[in-house]
Design an enzyme around this catalytic site. Structure first.
Site, PDB file in Angstrom:
ATOM      1  N   GLY A   8       0.688  -1.203  -0.118  1.00  0.00           N
ATOM      2  CA  GLY A   8      -0.046   0.042   0.205  1.00  0.00           C
ATOM      3  C   GLY A   8       0.739   1.316   0.142  1.00  0.00           C
ATOM      4  O   GLY A   8       2.122   1.286   0.134  1.00  0.00           O
ATOM      5  N   GLY A   9       0.135   2.308  -0.028  1.00  0.00           N
ATOM      6  CA  GLY A   9       1.000   3.718  -0.036  1.00  0.00           C
ATOM      7  C   GLY A   9       1.672   3.947   1.140  1.00  0.00           C
ATOM      8  O   GLY A   9       2.775   4.608   1.075  1.00  0.00           O
ATOM      9  N   LEU A  11       1.726   1.268   4.029  1.00  0.00           N
ATOM     10  CA  LEU A  11       2.535  -0.002   4.833  1.00  0.00           C
ATOM     11  C   LEU A  11       2.246  -1.222   3.659  1.00  0.00           C
ATOM     12  O   LEU A  11       1.197  -1.372   2.901  1.00  0.00           O
ATOM     13  CB  LEU A  11       1.722  -0.402   5.931  1.00  0.00           C
ATOM     14  CG  LEU A  11       1.723   0.607   6.963  1.00  0.00           C
ATOM     15  CD1 LEU A  11       0.780   0.267   8.423  1.00  0.00           C
ATOM     16  CD2 LEU A  11       3.180   0.600   7.750  1.00  0.00           C
ATOM     17  N   GLU A  74      -6.358  -4.358  -6.514  1.00  0.00           N
ATOM     18  CA  GLU A  74      -6.600  -4.221  -5.063  1.00  0.00           C
ATOM     19  C   GLU A  74      -8.095  -4.489  -4.608  1.00  0.00           C
ATOM     20  O   GLU A  74      -8.137  -4.753  -3.665  1.00  0.00           O
ATOM     21  CB  GLU A  74      -6.076  -2.657  -4.952  1.00  0.00           C
ATOM     22  CG  GLU A  74      -6.167  -2.443  -3.574  1.00  0.00           C
ATOM     23  CD  GLU A  74      -5.446  -0.855  -3.414  1.00  0.00           C
ATOM     24  OE1 GLU A  74      -4.859  -0.307  -4.388  1.00  0.00           O
ATOM     25  OE2 GLU A  74      -5.486  -0.320  -2.250  1.00  0.00           O
ATOM     26  N   THR A 103      -4.144   4.909   3.556  1.00  0.00           N
ATOM     27  CA  THR A 103      -3.634   6.230   3.598  1.00  0.00           C
ATOM     28  C   THR A 103      -4.632   7.286   3.091  1.00  0.00           C
ATOM     29  O   THR A 103      -4.984   8.131   3.857  1.00  0.00           O
ATOM     30  CB  THR A 103      -2.443   6.222   2.549  1.00  0.00           C
ATOM     31  OG1 THR A 103      -1.752   5.022   2.738  1.00  0.00           O
ATOM     32  CG2 THR A 103      -1.542   7.482   2.541  1.00  0.00           C
ATOM     33  N   THR A 127      -4.052  11.373   6.437  1.00  0.00           N
ATOM     34  CA  THR A 127      -4.353  12.516   6.810  1.00  0.00           C
ATOM     35  C   THR A 127      -4.309  12.685   8.276  1.00  0.00           C
ATOM     36  O   THR A 127      -3.867  13.790   8.902  1.00  0.00           O
ATOM     37  CB  THR A 127      -5.970  13.050   6.659  1.00  0.00           C
ATOM     38  OG1 THR A 127      -6.058  12.535   4.950  1.00  0.00           O
ATOM     39  CG2 THR A 127      -6.237  14.297   6.756  1.00  0.00           C
TER      40      THR A 127
HETATM   41  P1  ATP Z   1      -3.438   2.690   0.563  1.00  0.00           P
HETATM   42  O1  ATP Z   1      -4.503   1.454   0.759  1.00  0.00           O
HETATM   43  O2  ATP Z   1      -4.362   3.975   0.581  1.00  0.00           O
HETATM   44  O3  ATP Z   1      -2.354   2.637  -0.568  1.00  0.00           O
HETATM   45  P2  ATP Z   1      -2.158   1.452   2.602  1.00  0.00           P
HETATM   46  O4  ATP Z   1      -2.633   0.169   2.211  1.00  0.00           O
HETATM   47  O5  ATP Z   1      -0.534   1.635   3.171  1.00  0.00           O
HETATM   48  O6  ATP Z   1      -2.588   2.614   1.797  1.00  0.00           O
HETATM   49  P3  ATP Z   1      -3.324   1.118   5.447  1.00  0.00           P
HETATM   50  O7  ATP Z   1      -1.835   0.153   5.654  1.00  0.00           O
HETATM   51  O8  ATP Z   1      -4.711   0.319   5.495  1.00  0.00           O
HETATM   52  O9  ATP Z   1      -2.724   1.707   4.148  1.00  0.00           O
HETATM   53  O10 ATP Z   1      -3.333   2.031   6.447  1.00  0.00           O
HETATM   54  C1  ATP Z   1      -2.135   3.129   6.532  1.00  0.00           C
HETATM   55  C2  ATP Z   1      -2.393   4.014   7.719  1.00  0.00           C
HETATM   56  O11 ATP Z   1      -2.326   3.082   9.062  1.00  0.00           O
HETATM   57  C3  ATP Z   1      -1.518   5.236   8.073  1.00  0.00           C
HETATM   58  O12 ATP Z   1      -1.576   6.173   7.267  1.00  0.00           O
HETATM   59  C4  ATP Z   1      -1.670   5.174   9.281  1.00  0.00           C
HETATM   60  O13 ATP Z   1      -2.528   6.002  10.050  1.00  0.00           O
HETATM   61  C5  ATP Z   1      -1.837   3.982  10.197  1.00  0.00           C
HETATM   62  N1  ATP Z   1      -0.856   3.193  10.585  1.00  0.00           N
HETATM   63  C6  ATP Z   1      -0.995   2.276  11.688  1.00  0.00           C
HETATM   64  N2  ATP Z   1       0.012   1.674  12.046  1.00  0.00           N
HETATM   65  C7  ATP Z   1       1.102   2.199  11.303  1.00  0.00           C
HETATM   66  C8  ATP Z   1       2.491   2.242  11.496  1.00  0.00           C
HETATM   67  N3  ATP Z   1       3.223   1.253  12.286  1.00  0.00           N
HETATM   68  N4  ATP Z   1       3.180   2.958  10.592  1.00  0.00           N
HETATM   69  C9  ATP Z   1       2.584   3.918   9.785  1.00  0.00           C
HETATM   70  N5  ATP Z   1       1.349   3.995   9.837  1.00  0.00           N
HETATM   71  C10 ATP Z   1       0.485   3.441  10.514  1.00  0.00           C
HETATM   72 MG    MG Z   2      -4.105  -0.470   1.314  1.00  0.00          MG
END
Ligand code: ATP
Ligand code: MG
Length: 270
Positions: A8-9, A11, A74, A103, A127
């Site tokens: 993801g963006g 994680l 996705e 994200t 955000t």
């Molecule tokens: P997208 O789906 O939009 O591409 P993503 O899959 O990376 O992004 P998630 O992993 O579902 O998104 O969630 C990311 C969010 O989780 C971060 O923006 C933050 O608010 C939160 N978060 C929880 N744990 C952590 C961590 N250890 N480090 C950074 N962010 C975290």
């Molecule tokens: Mg995601």
């Protein structure tokens, strides 16, 4: 051995079944994809990888040694994962709204095995961290949510009852009329960090929930499933989301491993 990856963006999530037959879930920061590939290269006998997410192509390029890589878009991966998790956790319903608070936030309508993306907003976990960092200088997600937990919002958010003083309110008086709205009306005060963080979290939670509720109404469904790592260990955010969803006569559902639906779906797709 097989692994599901959702890059993801923010994680990169991994899901695999270990030698005891247990599902293991881990995440790494997406800005350190080498840590992910290094971790994978240390695992013996990985033959197949299922991969999804916006950073999938980048991860794929770093995984040249793996024999077989299965890509899945996705939203398909998320739906597959959510359906599996619902079954595992004993939920019995086919139609729902799925709100993925990553994200950014992406909202889907699920009907059995079919789904469509019905909405989204740039207000999401990014955000929460971004505004928190900007207003308090705290960048670490765990520090942010820990402090937000003990903060209060009443000195910053303007409630409906704050506007309708001494009158009956047209809607529930305790609803937020304007997130951060008191800041521009009251004299400037110093606000404790916890309060700022709680108010930022309130803004993010309420925007996401408002949109999800409207889409649930539009599609005539009762259940809203909230997923995404932004909910991780974040009881305060879940409470904001759950209370508002219930107030609007919808049923909020939180899955146990809410951040890992995409990675689980990518694993199931192999
Ligand atoms: P997208 O789906 O939009 O591409 P993503 O899959 O990376 O992004 P998630 O992993 O579902 O998104 O969630 C990311 C969010 O989780 C971060 O923006 C933050 O608010 C939160 N978060 C929880 N744990 C952590 C961590 N250890 N480090 C950074 N962010 C975290
Ligand atoms: Mg995601």
């Amino acid at each position: 051995k097989a692994i599901g990856i959702d890059a993801g963006g923010t994680l990169t999530k991994l899901a695999y079944v270990n030698e005891f037959g247990e599902l293991v879930l881990e995440h790494f920061p997406s800005n350190d994809l080498h840590a992910v590939t290094e971790w994978i290269s240390k695992q013996p006998e990985i033959e197949e990888i299922g991969i999804t997410g916006g950073r999938a192509e980048q991860v794929k390029d770093l995984l040249k040694s793996v024999k077989s890589i299965h890509y899945i878009v996705e939203f398909e991966a998320t739906l597959k994962g959510v359906r599996y998790q619902l079954m595992q956790e004993g939920h019995q319903f086919d139609r729902s709204i799925i709100t993925n608070v990553g994200t950014g936030t992406s909202i889907h309508y699920m009907d059995g095995e079919t789904h469509s993306r019905v909405g989204g907003t740039g207000i999401g976990g990014g955000t929460l961290v971004g505004l928190a960092a900007l207003t308090t200088g705290i960048y670490n997600y765990n520090d942010i949510i820990k402090q937000a937990q003990s903060g209060e919002r009443q000195e910053m958010d303007l409630l409906v009852q704050d506007i309708y003083q001494g009158m009956d309110t047209p809607i529930s008086g305790t609803l937020t009329a304007s997130n951060f709205g008191k800041m521009g009306i009251d004299q400037t005060k110093n606000h404790p960090t916890e309060n700022i963080l709680a108010t930022v979290q309130g803004l993010v939670g309420e925007v996401i929930t408002t949109l999800s509720i409207q889409l649930a109404e539009q599609n005539q469904v009762e259940h809203i499933i909230y997923i995404g790592t932004t909910l991780n260990e974040n009881e305060a955010l879940k409470k904001i989301i759950a209370n508002y969803t219930k107030l609007k006569k919808k049923t909020p559902i939180f899955l146990n491993d809410h951040g890992f639906s995409g990675a689980i779906g990518a694993l199931l797709n192999i």
